[in-house]
Enzyme design. Structure first.
Site, PDB file in Angstrom:
ATOM      1  CG  ASN A   1     -21.107  61.975 -21.799  1.00  0.00           C
ATOM      2  OD1 ASN A   1     -22.136  61.566 -21.738  1.00  0.00           O
ATOM      3  ND2 ASN A   1     -20.759  62.781 -20.748  1.00  0.00           N
TER       4      ASN A   1
ATOM      5  CE  LYS B   1     -21.299  66.129 -21.419  1.00  0.00           C
ATOM      6  NZ  LYS B   1     -21.067  67.547 -21.573  1.00  0.00           N
TER       7      LYS B   1
ATOM      8  CG  HIS C   1     -19.277  64.426 -16.871  1.00  0.00           C
ATOM      9  ND1 HIS C   1     -19.680  65.724 -16.677  1.00  0.00           N
ATOM     10  CD2 HIS C   1     -18.691  64.182 -17.912  1.00  0.00           C
ATOM     11  CE1 HIS C   1     -19.444  66.302 -17.819  1.00  0.00           C
ATOM     12  NE2 HIS C   1     -18.709  65.382 -18.808  1.00  0.00           N
TER      13      HIS C   1
ATOM     14  CD  GLU D   1     -22.207  67.959 -17.999  1.00  0.00           C
ATOM     15  OE1 GLU D   1     -21.765  68.577 -19.089  1.00  0.00           O
ATOM     16  OE2 GLU D   1     -22.872  66.753 -18.129  1.00  0.00           O
TER      17      GLU D   1
ATOM     18  CD  GLU E   1     -14.844  65.050 -19.633  1.00  0.00           C
ATOM     19  OE1 GLU E   1     -14.948  64.949 -20.805  1.00  0.00           O
ATOM     20  OE2 GLU E   1     -15.718  65.276 -18.648  1.00  0.00           O
TER      21      GLU E   1
ATOM     22  N   GLY F   1     -17.769  72.082 -23.239  1.00  0.00           N
ATOM     23  CA  GLY F   1     -18.683  72.680 -23.830  1.00  0.00           C
ATOM     24  C   GLY F   1     -18.500  74.340 -24.216  1.00  0.00           C
TER      25      GLY F   1
ATOM     26  CB  SER G   1     -13.641  72.410 -26.232  1.00  0.00           C
ATOM     27  OG  SER G   1     -14.811  73.005 -25.496  1.00  0.00           O
TER      28      SER G   1
END
Length: 249
Positions: free
Chosen positions: A9, A11, A93, A95, A163, A169, A209
């Site tokens: 991904n 992003k 996701h 986000e 996730e 991240g 990660s």
């Protein structure tokens, strides 16, 4: 047997200058024993599809609208992604769920649209750090699975990616036992809902990660069929070792 999947991904990263990374990835993995999917920004999707045409690399979108067309300025339909060369799309996701307040119902509607357009829906689920510390992880994951996954899902049109939000991240990674607990739970939920055959055919990815240094041990966990990788998928030199670890798992 579920064919393993290494998905990247990108992003909101990458312009045309990033396309050589796809070329390098394609050249480095001419006949992989796992599926490889890269989801670049929408502005790169068509060029990315052209770049990897004839190779073992597939490309996908990072989101889609639930409607086929209409007055939705700035949005992209599943059919448009398909037309641009996508074979899959990431949905739900964290986000998107956080920044755009996407509910499970919204994610489900988007997934249904994706499947109808002939795309594989890669549906993301995951808990926050507060939810993890409160012991609510499985309740949160169970609710997301129940609410985000359409009834017409199969092992052909659905991939689920776990996730944990607190690991995306951040460099923090759940223990192998924590990953195993969630993946075993997800497999059980899918098998109860869809039956052993269909529920057992859906690929389950881990994301958060994932790096060359920890990929092999993560891929050794039962019911981990691959990874959804963020930053480490931007460069072929970083993503290739992850692919190789998955091939060796």
């Amino acid at each position: 047997m579920r064919r393993k999947l290494a998905a990247g991904n990108w992003k909101m990263n990458g312009t045309g200058t990033a396309l050589p990374e796809l070329e390098a990835l394609a050249h480095g993995h001419p006949a992989p024993s796992v599926d490889i999917l890269i989801c670049p920004p929408a502005t790169l999707l068509h060029r990315a599809a052209q770049t990897v045409a004839g190779s073992a690399i597939s490309v996908g979108g990072q989101d889609c609208h639930a409607e086929v067309s209409g007055a939705h300025t700035g949005d992209i339909s599943a059919g448009m992604l398909k037309d641009a060369g996508a074979s899959a799309v990431i949905l739900g996701h964290s986000e998107r769920r956080e920044s755009y307040a996407e509910s499970n119902g919204t994610v489900c509607a988007k997934a249904r649209a994706a499947m109808r357009a002939g795309l594989v829906a890669v549906i993301c689920v995951g808990e926050s750090l507060a939810q993890r510390e409160a012991g609510e992880t499985l309740d949160i994951i169970g609710g997301q699975l129940a609410g985000s996954i359409p009834d017409e899902s199969t092992g052909e049109n659905l991939v689920v990616a776990y996730e944990p939000i607190w690991a995306i991240g951040t460099g923090k990674v759940p223990t192998l036992e924590q990953i195993a607990e969630v993946h075993d739970f997800m497999r059980g939920q899918l098998e109860r809902r869809f039956g052993a055959e269909v529920g057992g055919s859906v690929r389950l990815l881990y994301g958060g990660s994932v790096k060359p240094g920890n990929a092999a041990e993560i891929f050794g966990v039962p019911n981990v069929d691959g990874a959804l990788v963020g930053g480490a998928s931007l460069k072929a030199a970083d993503f290739s070792p992850i692919i190789e670890a998955l091939e060796s798992a």
